[in-house]
Design an enzyme around this catalytic site. Structure first.
Site, mmCIF file in Angstrom:
data_model
loop_
_atom_site.group_PDB
_atom_site.id
_atom_site.type_symbol
_atom_site.label_atom_id
_atom_site.label_comp_id
_atom_site.label_asym_id
_atom_site.label_seq_id
_atom_site.Cartn_x
_atom_site.Cartn_y
_atom_site.Cartn_z
ATOM 1 N N ALA A 1 0.847 -1.194 0.000
ATOM 2 C CA ALA A 1 0.000 0.000 0.000
ATOM 3 C C ALA A 1 0.874 1.231 0.000
ATOM 4 O O ALA A 1 2.093 1.168 0.213
ATOM 5 C CB ALA A 1 -0.933 0.002 1.216
ATOM 6 N N GLY B 1 0.589 8.538 3.169
ATOM 7 C CA GLY B 1 1.017 9.923 3.056
ATOM 8 C C GLY B 1 2.492 10.123 3.278
ATOM 9 O O GLY B 1 3.062 11.110 2.811
ATOM 10 N N ALA C 1 4.857 7.130 3.429
ATOM 11 C CA ALA C 1 5.672 5.990 3.043
ATOM 12 C C ALA C 1 4.860 5.034 2.188
ATOM 13 O O ALA C 1 3.632 5.103 2.125
ATOM 14 C CB ALA C 1 6.191 5.259 4.286
ATOM 15 N N THR C 2 5.585 4.152 1.512
ATOM 16 C CA THR C 2 4.996 3.043 0.775
ATOM 17 C C THR C 2 5.502 1.751 1.402
ATOM 18 O O THR C 2 6.682 1.648 1.748
ATOM 19 C CB THR C 2 5.380 3.098 -0.710
ATOM 20 O OG1 THR C 2 4.945 4.341 -1.265
ATOM 21 C CG2 THR C 2 4.729 1.952 -1.477
ATOM 22 N N VAL C 3 4.615 0.778 1.551
ATOM 23 C CA VAL C 3 4.988 -0.478 2.201
ATOM 24 C C VAL C 3 5.044 -1.590 1.156
ATOM 25 O O VAL C 3 4.157 -1.713 0.305
ATOM 26 C CB VAL C 3 3.990 -0.847 3.317
ATOM 27 C CG1 VAL C 3 4.346 -2.188 3.940
ATOM 28 C CG2 VAL C 3 3.995 0.235 4.386
ATOM 29 N N LYS D 1 9.000 -0.535 4.888
ATOM 30 C CA LYS D 1 8.337 0.765 4.817
ATOM 31 C C LYS D 1 9.346 1.747 4.229
ATOM 32 O O LYS D 1 10.336 2.101 4.872
ATOM 33 C CB LYS D 1 7.878 1.212 6.201
ATOM 34 C CG LYS D 1 7.104 2.534 6.170
ATOM 35 C CD LYS D 1 6.678 2.944 7.571
ATOM 36 C CE LYS D 1 5.563 2.081 8.095
ATOM 37 N NZ LYS D 1 4.276 2.327 7.425
ATOM 38 N N ASP E 1 0.462 9.244 16.685
ATOM 39 C CA ASP E 1 -0.461 9.111 15.551
ATOM 40 C C ASP E 1 -1.322 7.860 15.730
ATOM 41 O O ASP E 1 -1.411 7.014 14.835
ATOM 42 C CB ASP E 1 0.327 9.060 14.241
ATOM 43 C CG ASP E 1 -0.524 9.459 13.033
ATOM 44 O OD1 ASP E 1 -1.613 10.028 13.235
ATOM 45 O OD2 ASP E 1 -0.094 9.197 11.892
#
Length: 648
Positions: free
Chosen positions: A25, A28, A30-32, A47, A141
């Protein structure tokens, strides 16, 4: 079209260790990806930070620090951080791979949870947050997107410290708030300060959302939602879901109180209240922190191997579930709405908020341009540590010389590492740590004498040294197979990873007795402790000299070994060993007397024979010997230049 096919990271080997296999996925920050750790042969989640963050040195420094802190947090309800690394412009975390789905996915499918189900999710979440708070770590968060429900029902919290790393970046300066607007505590909105009670507030908001199916506040703009966090109390869940129990209303009210001083001190304190509430609802059958919620973890459509995702990125900036970077508005102080604000018409309220935002923007602009321009850290690796320190201090840096490290390539007392690295933009007067080289690590060769070859190899290997050549020489004092010496010798220094030669004892070796007269051979062998037998056979050799032996020359033997010597026939007449005229004879054909050099040193014997007019041949009987123990011919006369053989 599958967007992962165009992803340049798919198939790439990061840091020589992680092979990126597919994308899970994109969020906002990072991309995993799913990746294979080829070193440990295990599947991990990578990540990868977005390029805008990875290019920021301040973010990278804080990101590494937060990754180290997160990696130290070991708890069954926390997604474990394994590693942090960089590969070119790629900055990434290697984490535990948790097949399943997020709590947000559950809410999308179910709409809302029952009070008991919600508490059974929150209890392990609070256990994870409590463990972090005990270590001084703040999540910052907390939201359903950062709670994973594994396929086996385990509850896991992810992304500890990432928001803090983003806040430290050059993209976010004083007056900017980081986080997800729907879960921000009032103090986080107004001042940016966060502590354990801010996570408690977010947990209270999340509990409200689990039970009711939606957040307590909504609005078209993020500032509208932020304003409500500051000036409005969170409504009780029963106001949305009438069958919500009063005990749950009280738990949400305590966690989401606008005054941080009246909230539970940390997640552990809230956990105690949540467990008590669950017991009250379930008849004292509450799960312990860390128990699974199997009924929620396996969706009907996604299947047991559904992939866990991080927060989704949407085009609407005000979506309550997204991590945002927003200007912080100035809010009137006080716990409740002021009379002035209640009496304002809608247009007046809008102008008031707009004026506050503009004031903040103007103030931030002035502050930003008032800052001194950043400077780049110069490259001083390879320079002498004293020279590098002088140059750095001359440019206004505060220099700290760290503990030296051994380095095979860097000369001693030169800079081998520096933090921050060269090229990093820092403020004037920043601290720079220089690490000097201690040169190659040198290892002292241990005393291995008397030990076995295997023991010597093992001991050298433990010291980081290797065995090179192995020699064997005769020794009548050290047992066969034991170490006699090393090269370099014991105490000598070798570079780590270097090689050492070993000399082993071959024990006693049978000497070469051929050509020695019978009486001399018999005397010497019996003196050495051997049993001697003789046999004769006709031969053209000099009479009564050894022509064969058993054991053979250089055979490994023990003392008291039986030695059989074969002699040329002793009954024939004596013949001089004149070698067919290979000696010089003067004009008168002189025949010279042969000196007896038995029991003299080899050097003295050679000089005496040569002075008498003879050539000399030497043969060694035993290593370390230096005294003549045999001679042929031993007496009589021989032509000038004849060869005399001596054994020692």
């Amino acid at each position: 079209m599958d967007t992962t096919l165009a992803d340049p990271l798919i198939g790439r080997l990061l840091d020589g260790r992680y092979r990126v296999e597919s994308r899970i996925a994109r969020g906002g920050m990072a991309t995993v990806y799913v990746a294979l750790d080829i070193r440990l042969d295990r599947t991990v989640a990578l990540k990868v930070m977005h390029r805008s963050l990875a290019e920021d040195p301040a973010f990278v420094r804080r990101f590494i620090g937060e990754a180290k802190s997160a990696a130290s947090l070991s708890h069954p309800n926390v997604v474990q951080v394994f590693d942090q690394g960089t590969d070119g412009d790629v900055v990434f975390l290697s984490m535990e791979y948790v097949p399943g789905r997020t709590l947000r996915d559950v809410l999308r499918e179910r709409g809302r949870l029952t009070a008991r189900e919600a508490l059974e999710v929150m209890i392990p979440v609070l256990a994870a947050l409590g463990a972090a708070h005990q270590k001084g770590l703040i999540h910052r968060d907390v939201k359903p997107e950062n709670v994973l429900l594994a396929a086996d029902g385990r509850v896991k919290v992810v992304d500890f410290g990432l928001a803090r790393a983003v806040e430290a970046s050059n993209q976010t300066r004083t007056g900017v708030m980081i986080g997800t607007i729907g879960y921000m505590s009032p103090e986080q909105v107004t001042t940016g300060r966060t502590d354990a009670r801010s996570d408690v507030y977010a947990a209270g908001i999340m509990l409200f959302e689990l039970v009711t199916g939606g957040p307590p506040y909504s609005g078209e703009a993020p500032m509208t939602i932020a304003y409500k966090h500051v000036h409005e109390d969170v409504p009780p869940p029963s106001s949305v879901v009438p069958d919500a129990p009063p005990a749950l209303d009280a738990l949400v009210a305590a966690a989401a109180c606008r005054d941080p001083g009246e909230r539970p001190a940390d997640a552990t304190a809230l956990l105690i209240r949540a467990v008590a509430t669950h017991r009250a609802l379930a008849g004292d059958t509450a799960p312990r922190a860390g128990e699974t919620v199997a009924s929620l973890s396996t969706p009907g459509a996604a299947g047991p191997n559904a992939t866990v995702s991080i927060p989704n990125t949407a085009t609407a900036p005000a979506a309550p579930g997204h991590t945002l970077i927003q200007p912080r508005p100035q809010m009137p102080e006080g716990r409740g709405p002021s009379r002035l604000w209640r009496g304002m018409p809608p247009a007046g309220r809008f102008l008031t908020v707009l004026g506050a935002v503009m004031a903040v923007a103007i103030g931030l602009t002035g502050w930003y341009f008032a800052q001194s321009d950043p400077i780049k850290v110069p490259e001083v690796r390879g320079k002498n540590i004293d020279l590098a320190r002088s140059q750095m201090e001359g440019r206004g840096f505060v220099v700290v010389v760290g503990q030296g490290v051994h380095d095979d390539k860097a000369a001693k007392d030169t800079v081998v590492r520096m933090d921050p690295v060269a090229g990093t933009e820092v403020d004037d007067g920043a601290k720079v740590t220089l690490i000097p080289s201690l040169g190659p690590k040198m290892i002292a060769v241990p005393d291995l004498a008397g030990g076995t070859e295997g023991a010597a190899r093992e001991r050298l290997a433990k010291l980081g040294l290797k065995v090179d050549d192995v020699h064997r020489i005769e020794s009548d004092t050290v047992a066969r197979g034991l170490v006699l010496s090393t090269s370099p010798q014991a105490g000598g220094k070798v570079r780590e990873g270097g090689k050492v030669d070993i000399t082993l004892s071959a024990g006693l070796l049978m000497p070469d007795m051929k050509g020695i007269p019978r009486d001399q051979a018999d005397a010497w062998l019996r003196e050495q402790g051997f049993q001697v037998e003789f046999r004769e056979q006709a031969d053209d050799a000099q009479p009564c000299t050894v022509i064969a032996q058993d054991p053979a020359a250089k055979a490994e033997i023990d003392r008291n070994t039986k030695v059989t010597l074969t002699l040329s026939n002793c009954n024939t007449g004596f013949q001089w060993p004149w070698d067919g005229g290979r000696f010089d004879i003067d004009g008168d054909g002189a025949v010279l007397a042969v000196p007896n050099v038995l029991n003299k040193s080899v050097g003295d014997a050679r000089r005496e024979l040569q002075a008498a007019g003879f050539s000399v041949k030497t043969r060694k009987l035993r290593r370390g010997g230096g005294i003549v123990r045999g001679q042929f011919p031993m007496s009589g006369h021989a032509p000038r230049g004849s060869r005399v053989t001596i054994w020692y």
